[in-house]
Design a protein around this motif. Structure first.
Motif, PDB file in Angstrom:
ATOM      1  N   LEU A 469      21.454  21.133 -12.713  1.00 50.01           N
ATOM      2  CA  LEU A 469      21.254  19.834 -13.365  1.00 50.01           C
ATOM      3  C   LEU A 469      20.069  19.887 -14.331  1.00 50.01           C
ATOM      4  N   VAL A 470      18.974  20.454 -13.863  1.00 54.34           N
ATOM      5  CA  VAL A 470      17.777  20.530 -14.702  1.00 54.34           C
ATOM      6  C   VAL A 470      18.050  21.408 -15.935  1.00 54.34           C
ATOM      7  N   ASN A 472      21.020  22.142 -17.285  1.00 52.90           N
ATOM      8  CA  ASN A 472      21.958  21.463 -18.173  1.00 52.90           C
ATOM      9  C   ASN A 472      21.242  20.405 -19.008  1.00 52.90           C
ATOM     10  N   GLY A 473      20.259  19.763 -18.413  1.00 52.20           N
ATOM     11  CA  GLY A 473      19.464  18.790 -19.163  1.00 52.20           C
ATOM     12  C   GLY A 473      18.707  19.469 -20.295  1.00 52.20           C
ATOM     13  N   LYS A 476      21.028  20.256 -23.192  1.00 50.80           N
ATOM     14  CA  LYS A 476      21.909  19.169 -23.572  1.00 50.80           C
ATOM     15  C   LYS A 476      22.255  19.093 -25.054  1.00 50.80           C
TER      16      LYS A 476
ATOM     17  N   ILE B  92      13.069  14.077 -15.719  1.00 50.06           N
ATOM     18  CA  ILE B  92      13.982  15.201 -15.922  1.00 50.06           C
ATOM     19  C   ILE B  92      14.608  15.082 -17.309  1.00 50.06           C
ATOM     20  N   PRO B  93      14.044  15.752 -18.300  1.00 53.32           N
ATOM     21  CA  PRO B  93      14.527  15.619 -19.676  1.00 53.32           C
ATOM     22  C   PRO B  93      15.992  16.054 -19.816  1.00 53.32           C
ATOM     23  N   GLY B  94      16.729  15.326 -20.612  1.00 51.39           N
ATOM     24  CA  GLY B  94      18.104  15.718 -20.940  1.00 51.39           C
ATOM     25  C   GLY B  94      19.145  15.318 -19.910  1.00 51.39           C
ATOM     26  N   VAL B  95      18.710  14.888 -18.728  1.00 50.04           N
ATOM     27  CA  VAL B  95      19.682  14.504 -17.697  1.00 50.04           C
ATOM     28  C   VAL B  95      19.762  12.980 -17.657  1.00 50.04           C
TER      29      VAL B  95
END
Lengths: 503, 251
Positions: A469-470, A472-473, A476, B92-95
């Protein structure tokens, strides 16, 4: 605001993260092999082998001459060693340069005639070769999306789907071996016009021995009615894959092209040296997306693909556009710099990249933006992720020529480290030869933060899901640049590639 | 019911002992508050219960409805019904906030062998709950806690709590950094979640939060132990006289 600054935000990418992340299981998923009888050219490389490949493909004399010229040139060249890659000497005589399933001896006229074992291979990989099948994972779209596929197995193209329908739109989509025979005027005019035969060691080798690949021509004013894709599968052992792709977007044309790659698990390294050339004329636009998932080798660095690829787009016409998006998760060695020559005035080049290196993988990848025309714009967004003992290098060149007045480049280069044994390197080269252009470069390096992982875990996610998840963030912006079905595949690949990287 | 017995905790890479035989029982459906001066070990207690790295339990136990928490991974504790509202929620950047929340909800459901929530159902529930916390749709699209104000971060924690429906909620200094209005909003959110099956442990420095979240029991913590337990009036006593008197009395 110019198109360069706008990135479409797609909720789907977000929403589906969960499913893709949860659906992942096992490590390298495509490591199985197809048991099929193959016909090989004798091992090693010589003029005879070049002649044999040309003969096998039933090529005209001019093509053979072109190959031989490249081969002679290659003999004079030295393998480049400037990349931050550490690998033993490659023995170019200890490889097969041509491997073809025996069942493909007589070229099948349609997919119905193709060996069921080959069809099963692609089915297992999730690649639809039947025209009524759609790429999996497209949810929520209003109408079914169709994707035409050219499937390349070792040295040959197994088949190309939707050819007839594309033909009606005037689009030519076929294997390059077929194009050489059927459309020699186009091939002669454009082959080697973006990546010359003598361009670099690996491109020159490819020019001599390429066996197949894809050919695309989009006629003037045509928007390709569906996405096109090529799926490369290396199956045979000790065999190099040297495919050649040529894409021509005539004036005002548009095409989105996808490329996927996988290979079985082998203890020995295998060579992959491809060339992709894209020619873009006035007002035309090409999007080229790659999800590279060649076998990366095991945790100790045994086996895996050596991936030496030359990809270049020539924005030859005014207001032409190209967008490269790559997700590089596989290969033991990656040496790849998809580039844009912004020759036409007001042309635009974009490069979005995620490069993941885990375990013993090494990646040296980036792009070149060569600004030649006036008012040209380029944008580079690179996300490098390193885990295990891997080394990940971004290498990029931005050059503004004297005539490229009022041009702009923006580069953003972010590195993420997981663990303390890996490395991230950023090597930007910038050359500006006029006073009116602007070049911006931003770079960051960060670590996956324990607080972030604990926060995710305290909400119920396990450690690997939290890392996925981290990460993929972090990726992004690039994932959003991918076509939908690739974005999902890429997200789960990001997760799988990093399995075992924490804890 | 949360039962902590004789809990001893030290830092993992330091000899420093922080919790020195802590005993605490929070009955199902009750709200307990822990107050105490800086350095008494309040935040350590919340981290140890939720399973953060860096601490070593040298003795004692902590069970939730009879199940030992201290041997579980953090995500297992979450699935068992424990929730920690962070003092400093993590960015949490981007999520996307929505993605994060749905991933968490479904991870817990999966761990408990329950069916995952469909996208449609999730959206419906989250909208409803977000509305009551005055969290707008725009905030749900933003990356988790990135660029959120102090109040938004804390409301977001309460929203997570509302969606995850834990049995045992620990609020670690949820009032820190909040103005009165933001604190009221958070307290209302918490009060709306109070029910017979859910317990709360509210950790705070100040009595003011307890004006809005009325506790059943108040504990005073000092030097790694609960040193005094009483009703809501104990919080008022602290507010008026400080900790000094109480500590002088018990130590």
């Amino acid at each position: 605001m110019s198109a360069l600054e706008e990135i479409e935000v797609r909720d789907g990418v977000d929403r589906e993260t969960i499913e893709t992340v949860q659906a992942m299981a096992g490590k390298y998923k495509h490591g199985w092999e197809t048991d099929i009888e193959m016909e090989y050219a004798p091992k090693g490389l010589s003029e005879d082998i070049v002649r044999l490949i040309s003969e096998k493909n039933g090529e005209p004399e001019w093509m053979l001459e072109w190959r031989l010229a490249a081969y002679r040139r290659w003999l004079q060249m030295e393998e480049p060693r400037w990349a931050m890659l550490n690998y033993p000497e490659i023995d170019y005589q200890d490889q097969y340069y041509y491997a073809k399933p025996k069942s493909m001896a007589a070229k099948p006229k349609s997919l119905d005639e193709v060996d069921p074992k080959l069809l099963a291979t692609y089915e297992k990989l999730g690649i639809p070769l039947k025209e009524q099948m759609l790429l999996a994972g497209v949810e929520g779209s209003d109408e079914p999306r169709r994707v035409a596929v050219d499937a390349v197995f070792d040295s040959v193209s197994v088949g190309t789907t939707f050819k007839e329908e594309l033909k009606k739109a005037g689009v030519i989509f076929c294997s390059i071996s077929e194009a050489i025979k059927e459309h020699p005027e186009l091939v002669k005019k454009y082959l080697g016009s973006v990546v010359p035969q003598s361009d670099n060691f690996f491109a020159t080798l490819n020019s001599a021995v390429f066996s197949d690949g894809s050919f695309v021509y989009i006629p003037e004013g045509t928007r390709c009615p569906m996405e096109l894709s090529t799926y490369f599968r290396i199956n045979a052992e000790n065999t190099g894959q040297f495919e050649r792709t040529l894409i021509i977007a005539d004036k005002g044309a548009y095409v989105s092209y996808l490329e996927g790659c996988t290979a079985p698990k082998r203890d020995t390294h295998q060579l992959h040296a491809a060339v992709v050339e894209i020619v873009i004329l006035d007002d035309a636009e090409v999007k080229y997306s790659t999800v590279q998932n060649w076998y990366p080798g095991d945790e100790e660095g045994k086996g895996g693909i050596y991936n030496f690829v030359t990809k270049r787009a020539d924005c030859r016409g005014a207001r032409s556009k190209v967008m490269w998006t790559q997700v590089e998760t596989g290969s033991a060695i990656t040496w790849k710099y998809p580039s844009c020559i912004l020759r036409g005035d007001d042309s635009q080049g974009e490069f979005y990249s995620i490069a993941i290196a885990n375990n013993a993988q090494q990646a040296d990848t980036g792009t070149k933006m060569i600004h030649l025309g006036k008012n040209t714009k380029s944008r580079i967004v690179s996300k490098g992720i390193s885990a295990g003992r891997a080394q990940n290098t971004y290498r990029g060149l931005v050059t503004m020529h004297p005539k490229a007045t009022n041009s702009r480049n923006y580069t953003q280069c972010d590195s993420l480290l997981i663990g303390d044994k890996c490395g991230a390197h950023t090597v930007p080269y910038i050359e500006v030869k006029n006073n009116s252009s602007r070049v911006e470069h931003e770079a960051t390096t960060s670590k996956v933060d324990d607080d972030q992982l604990f926060y995710c875990r305290s909400r119920g996610m396990d450690e690997e899901e939290a890392v996925a998840l981290v990460v993929n963030g972090f990726c992004k912006e690039v994932l959003q640049a991918l076509p939908m079905e690739f974005a999902m595949e890429a997200q789960s690949l990001v997760a799988i590639s990093l399995e075992g990287s924490v804890g | 019911m949360l039962e902590i017995k004789n809990l001893h905790v030290k830092l993992e890479d330091d000899e420093k002992v922080i919790l020195k035989g802590l005993n605490l029982t929070v009955e199902t459906g009750k709200v307990h508050a822990i107050m105490g001066p800086n350095g008494s070990g309040k935040s350590t207690l919340s981290y140890v219960l939720s399973g953060r790295d860096g601490y070593e339990v040298t003795d004692g136990s902590a069970t939730l409805d009879g199940v030992e928490l201290l041997e579980m991974e953090p995500e297992e504790r979450a699935a068992a019904g424990l929730f920690l509202a962070f003092q400093y929620p993590v960015e949490i950047p981007g999520v996307g906030n929505m993605t994060f929340l749905r991933t968490a909800v479904n991870a817990q459901r999966k761990a408990r062998g329950e069916e995952e929530m469909s996208a449609g159902e999730f959206l419906k529930v989250v909208r409803e709950k977000a509305k009551s916390l005055k969290i707008d749709a725009e905030m749900m699209k933003r990356p988790v806690n990135v660029g959120f104000s102090g109040g938004e971060k804390k409301r977001n924690e309460i929203l997570q709590m509302a969606m995850l429906e834990p049995k045992m909620c620990i609020l670690d200094e949820t009032d820190s950094g909040l103005d009165v209005d933001a604190m009221k909003l958070v307290a209302e959110g918490v009060n709306a979640l109070r029910n017979e099956g859910r317990s709360f442990l509210v950790i705070t420095h100040y009595q003011r939060l307890l004006d809005h979240i009325k506790p059943d029991v108040v504990h005073i913590m000092a030097d790694g132990r609960i040193v005094k337990t009483g009703g809501p009036e104990l919080a008022l006593e602290v507010e008026n006289n400080g900790y000094a008197d109480i500590l002088a009395e018990v130590l």
